[in-house]
Motif scaffolding. Structure first.
Motif, mmCIF file in Angstrom:
data_model
loop_
_atom_site.group_PDB
_atom_site.id
_atom_site.type_symbol
_atom_site.label_atom_id
_atom_site.label_comp_id
_atom_site.label_asym_id
_atom_site.label_seq_id
_atom_site.Cartn_x
_atom_site.Cartn_y
_atom_site.Cartn_z
ATOM 1 N N ALA A 281 0.827 -1.195 0.000
ATOM 2 C CA ALA A 281 0.000 0.000 0.000
ATOM 3 C C ALA A 281 0.869 1.255 0.000
ATOM 4 O O ALA A 281 1.897 1.308 0.672
ATOM 5 N N PRO A 282 0.465 2.285 -0.753
ATOM 6 C CA PRO A 282 1.182 3.561 -0.682
ATOM 7 C C PRO A 282 1.125 4.128 0.733
ATOM 8 O O PRO A 282 0.099 4.060 1.398
ATOM 9 N N VAL A 283 2.250 4.679 1.180
ATOM 10 C CA VAL A 283 2.343 5.256 2.524
ATOM 11 C C VAL A 283 2.748 6.717 2.393
ATOM 12 O O VAL A 283 3.694 7.044 1.661
ATOM 13 N N TYR A 284 2.038 7.576 3.098
ATOM 14 C CA TYR A 284 2.354 9.005 3.134
ATOM 15 C C TYR A 284 2.947 9.322 4.505
ATOM 16 O O TYR A 284 2.314 9.093 5.536
ATOM 17 N N GLY B 172 13.458 12.729 9.816
ATOM 18 C CA GLY B 172 13.875 11.406 9.356
ATOM 19 C C GLY B 172 12.840 10.697 8.502
ATOM 20 O O GLY B 172 12.734 9.469 8.549
ATOM 21 N N LYS B 173 12.113 11.443 7.687
ATOM 22 C CA LYS B 173 11.067 10.828 6.860
ATOM 23 C C LYS B 173 11.665 9.855 5.838
ATOM 24 O O LYS B 173 11.121 8.782 5.602
ATOM 25 N N GLU B 174 12.800 10.231 5.239
ATOM 26 C CA GLU B 174 13.420 9.317 4.269
ATOM 27 C C GLU B 174 13.953 8.058 4.955
ATOM 28 O O GLU B 174 13.871 6.964 4.400
ATOM 29 N N LEU B 175 14.467 8.204 6.165
ATOM 30 C CA LEU B 175 14.955 7.037 6.904
ATOM 31 C C LEU B 175 13.809 6.071 7.191
ATOM 32 O O LEU B 175 13.971 4.846 7.076
ATOM 33 N N ILE B 176 12.630 6.605 7.542
ATOM 34 C CA ILE B 176 11.463 5.756 7.768
ATOM 35 C C ILE B 176 11.094 5.034 6.474
ATOM 36 O O ILE B 176 10.814 3.828 6.470
ATOM 37 N N ALA B 177 11.087 5.771 5.357
ATOM 38 C CA ALA B 177 10.769 5.155 4.067
ATOM 39 C C ALA B 177 11.762 4.047 3.724
ATOM 40 O O ALA B 177 11.377 2.976 3.232
ATOM 41 N N ARG B 178 13.043 4.289 3.979
ATOM 42 C CA ARG B 178 14.060 3.261 3.700
ATOM 43 C C ARG B 178 13.826 2.011 4.546
ATOM 44 O O ARG B 178 14.030 0.880 4.081
ATOM 45 N N GLN B 179 13.417 2.198 5.793
ATOM 46 C CA GLN B 179 13.179 1.044 6.648
ATOM 47 C C GLN B 179 11.981 0.238 6.164
ATOM 48 O O GLN B 179 11.990 -0.996 6.218
ATOM 49 N N ILE B 180 10.927 0.917 5.683
ATOM 50 C CA ILE B 180 9.782 0.197 5.115
ATOM 51 C C ILE B 180 10.246 -0.636 3.924
ATOM 52 O O ILE B 180 9.854 -1.800 3.771
ATOM 53 N N HIS B 181 11.090 -0.058 3.086
ATOM 54 C CA HIS B 181 11.619 -0.779 1.921
ATOM 55 C C HIS B 181 12.525 -1.927 2.349
ATOM 56 O O HIS B 181 12.388 -3.055 1.864
ATOM 57 N N ASP B 182 13.452 -1.657 3.262
ATOM 58 C CA ASP B 182 14.464 -2.649 3.639
ATOM 59 C C ASP B 182 13.874 -3.858 4.349
ATOM 60 O O ASP B 182 14.450 -4.940 4.317
ATOM 61 N N VAL C 254 5.361 -0.777 -15.320
ATOM 62 C CA VAL C 254 6.322 -0.587 -14.235
ATOM 63 C C VAL C 254 5.748 -1.171 -12.958
ATOM 64 O O VAL C 254 4.541 -1.126 -12.727
ATOM 65 N N ASP C 255 6.613 -1.734 -12.174
ATOM 66 C CA ASP C 255 6.230 -2.339 -10.902
ATOM 67 C C ASP C 255 7.000 -1.636 -9.794
ATOM 68 O O ASP C 255 8.163 -1.966 -9.519
ATOM 69 N N VAL C 256 6.389 -0.634 -9.190
ATOM 70 C CA VAL C 256 7.043 0.105 -8.111
ATOM 71 C C VAL C 256 6.064 0.282 -6.955
ATOM 72 O O VAL C 256 4.849 0.349 -7.158
ATOM 73 N N ARG C 257 6.622 0.344 -5.776
ATOM 74 C CA ARG C 257 5.822 0.756 -4.619
ATOM 75 C C ARG C 257 6.084 2.238 -4.385
ATOM 76 O O ARG C 257 7.238 2.684 -4.414
ATOM 77 N N ILE C 258 5.024 3.000 -4.141
ATOM 78 C CA ILE C 258 5.145 4.434 -3.953
ATOM 79 C C ILE C 258 5.075 4.783 -2.475
ATOM 80 O O ILE C 258 4.106 4.451 -1.784
ATOM 81 N N LEU C 259 6.130 5.436 -1.988
ATOM 82 C CA LEU C 259 6.128 6.057 -0.665
ATOM 83 C C LEU C 259 6.325 7.549 -0.888
ATOM 84 O O LEU C 259 7.079 7.947 -1.775
ATOM 85 N N SER C 260 5.662 8.377 -0.103
ATOM 86 C CA SER C 260 5.774 9.826 -0.295
ATOM 87 C C SER C 260 5.886 10.521 1.048
ATOM 88 O O SER C 260 5.535 9.950 2.092
ATOM 89 N N THR D 175 11.164 0.436 -4.836
ATOM 90 C CA THR D 175 10.380 1.496 -4.202
ATOM 91 C C THR D 175 10.801 2.850 -4.739
ATOM 92 O O THR D 175 11.998 3.134 -4.840
ATOM 93 N N LEU D 176 9.817 3.684 -5.069
ATOM 94 C CA LEU D 176 10.062 5.062 -5.468
ATOM 95 C C LEU D 176 9.578 5.956 -4.340
ATOM 96 O O LEU D 176 8.398 5.943 -3.982
ATOM 97 N N PHE D 177 10.508 6.721 -3.750
ATOM 98 C CA PHE D 177 10.190 7.593 -2.615
ATOM 99 C C PHE D 177 10.099 9.027 -3.104
ATOM 100 O O PHE D 177 11.095 9.611 -3.545
#
Length: 452
Positions: A159-162, A170-180, A269-275, A232-234
């Motif tokens: 699911a896309p996460v905002y 640390g929003k990008e760090l949170i996004a990276r952890q969701i991906h990792d 394209v197959d990407v998960r979107i985080l924003s 993942t595309l952030f």
């Protein structure tokens, strides 16, 4: 490797047969049900690795089945099959806990990719070593424990996460952890600052272009969606997207297809979107600066990054980690904080959050004498501020106020340091003595001014 089992729930026999054949060719065992009642019986008597369910069933909604599975088998991934006209219902399914959805008529390539990703969720293989070395979400406060628990749950979904929060939280760090922590962790994580791309280049940056599509397009160039394929595309600072690009982005997310600039054919394209953004995105929608339909598509699940002033108990741990990183980067002994410095930091409002804490510590590490930092080394520009009081302009530290001056003097500083280095034949220790500063201060200046 044991055979994996998939439960198919759909009231259309032709769809069930198509899914059984497709998954069978992937080496999977399938069982099928035409309604929720039969699905419940199969779930009770069998173990499954994935459930594929239609949203419209004769005896209820697929969302009811999702909620039932979430209660009884929370680790069983569920993918939803939805008709084109039920996008809002599909988003509701994602909010209820579905892993992902695939639209009718079925795109078999997309289906196989979804199934492959879902089946990775319950594989116990650890993340690659390079992923484990990435910094985690540090903090023992209850709010950070909640964030880590939420990240672990979100990692099991597509699911896309905002992610909403102030700058420096640390929003990008949170996004990276969701991906990792998710099944896409071996594929690319592609961050993009939406506010840093010139509007005239935005479509080409996101979707790529073909040779000759415009002046200067001398070669085919893949875009960010293609770079993030399978991963993942952030979208950082997504509120800064211009309205025309918002329309194109919405279509790319919904259709999962893009058309490079100048191309005749679309590409899957197959990407998960985080924003993420530090702005109030709902207020941007109300002000007609952000499309409401894109807002609802991105904000399927919202996660708030807490400001540092709401978790002062985490400051000692964060400071120790940041000082360790500074020492490693500068190849210097580990620095520590005296009790008075810790007390001052714990009472500071941190309008710039964790990013400001790192800047304060780097500045203090540069200017201090010895290996222990005290309050005067921190050079906080205002008295300790009550944590319940919103930050005021007076709380902005000196290094922010001096940034304009540093810019003006950078060339002069660079010239002086270069002359000292040339005079000492690039012996940094001797150059620091010649300049009347410490070796640590020289290293800091070399890094800041980009002198190699």
């Amino acid at each position: 490797m044991s055979i994996q089992h998939v439960l198919i729930v759909d009231d259309e026999p032709d769809i069930r047969e198509l899914l059984e054949i497709t998954l069978g060719r992937m080496g999977l065992e399938t069982r099928s049900a035409g309604d929720i009642h039969d699905a419940e019986e199969l779930l009770r008597d069998n173990r499954f690795d994935l459930c594929l369910t239609d949203l419209r069933l004769p005896d209820g909604s697929g969302i009811e089945l999702i909620q039932l599975i979430q209660q009884q088998q929370p680790h069983l991934p569920i993918a939803v099959i939805s008709a084109y006209g039920t996008m809002e219902t599909a988003i509701s399914a994602l909010k209820a806990g579905a892993f992902d959805f695939v639209a009718k008529p079925l795109d078999l390539e997309r289906l196989r990719a979804l199934v492959g990703s879902a089946l990775k969720l319950n594989q116990d293989s650890p993340p690659p070593q390079k992923e484990r070395r990435r910094p985690l979400l540090l903090g023992d406060s209850s709010v950070m424990q909640t964030i880590r628990d939420t990240v672990a749950k979100l990692a099991r979904s597509q699911a896309p996460v905002y992610i909403h929060g102030e700058s420096g939280t640390g929003k990008e760090l949170i996004a990276r952890q969701i991906h990792d922590q998710g099944p896409r962790r071996t594929a690319p994580f592609v961050p993009v600052n939406c506010g840093a791309i010139p509007p005239e280049l935005m479509e080409s940056e996101f979707f790529g272009h073909v040779k000759g599509s415009f002046t200067g397009a001398n070669n085919d160039r893949p875009g960010l969606f293609q770079a993030a394929h399978g991963g993942t595309l952030f979208l950082d600072e997504v509120a800064d997207l211009p309205l025309p690009m918002q329309v194109k982005l919405l279509r790319a997310i919904q259709e999962r297809r893009i058309r490079p600039v100048g191309a005749n054919q679309e590409i899957s394209v197959d990407v998960r979107i985080l924003s993420a953004t530090h702005k109030d995105l709902s207020a941007e929608v109300a002000a007609s600066r952000f499309r409401q339909d894109l807002y609802f598509r991105l904000n399927v699940i919202e996660l708030k990054a807490p400001p540092l002033r709401d978790r002062p108990g985490d400051i000692p741990l964060l400071a120790a980690h940041l000082l360790g990183r500074i020492a490693a980067r500068w190849q210097q002994p580990q620095l520590s904080l005296a009790d008075d410095a810790l007390q001052a930091l714990s009472q500071y409002a941190f309008p710039g959050n964790v990013r400001e804490l790192e800047n304060i510590l780097e500045r203090a590490a540069t200017l201090c004498e010895g290996q222990t930092l005290h309050t005067h080394d921190l050079q906080l520009s205002a008295p300790a501020t009550n944590m319940d009081t919103p930050p005021t302009p007076a709380c902005v530290p000196d290094f922010i106020q001096e940034s304009a001056l540093d810019t003006q003097l950078a060339n002069q500083q660079r010239d002086v340091i270069r002359r000292a280095l040339e005079k000492t034949r690039w012996n940094k220790t001797q150059a620091a003595e010649l300049l009347g500063i410490s070796f640590r201060q020289l290293r800091y200046r070399l890094k800041k001014l980009g002198i190699e």
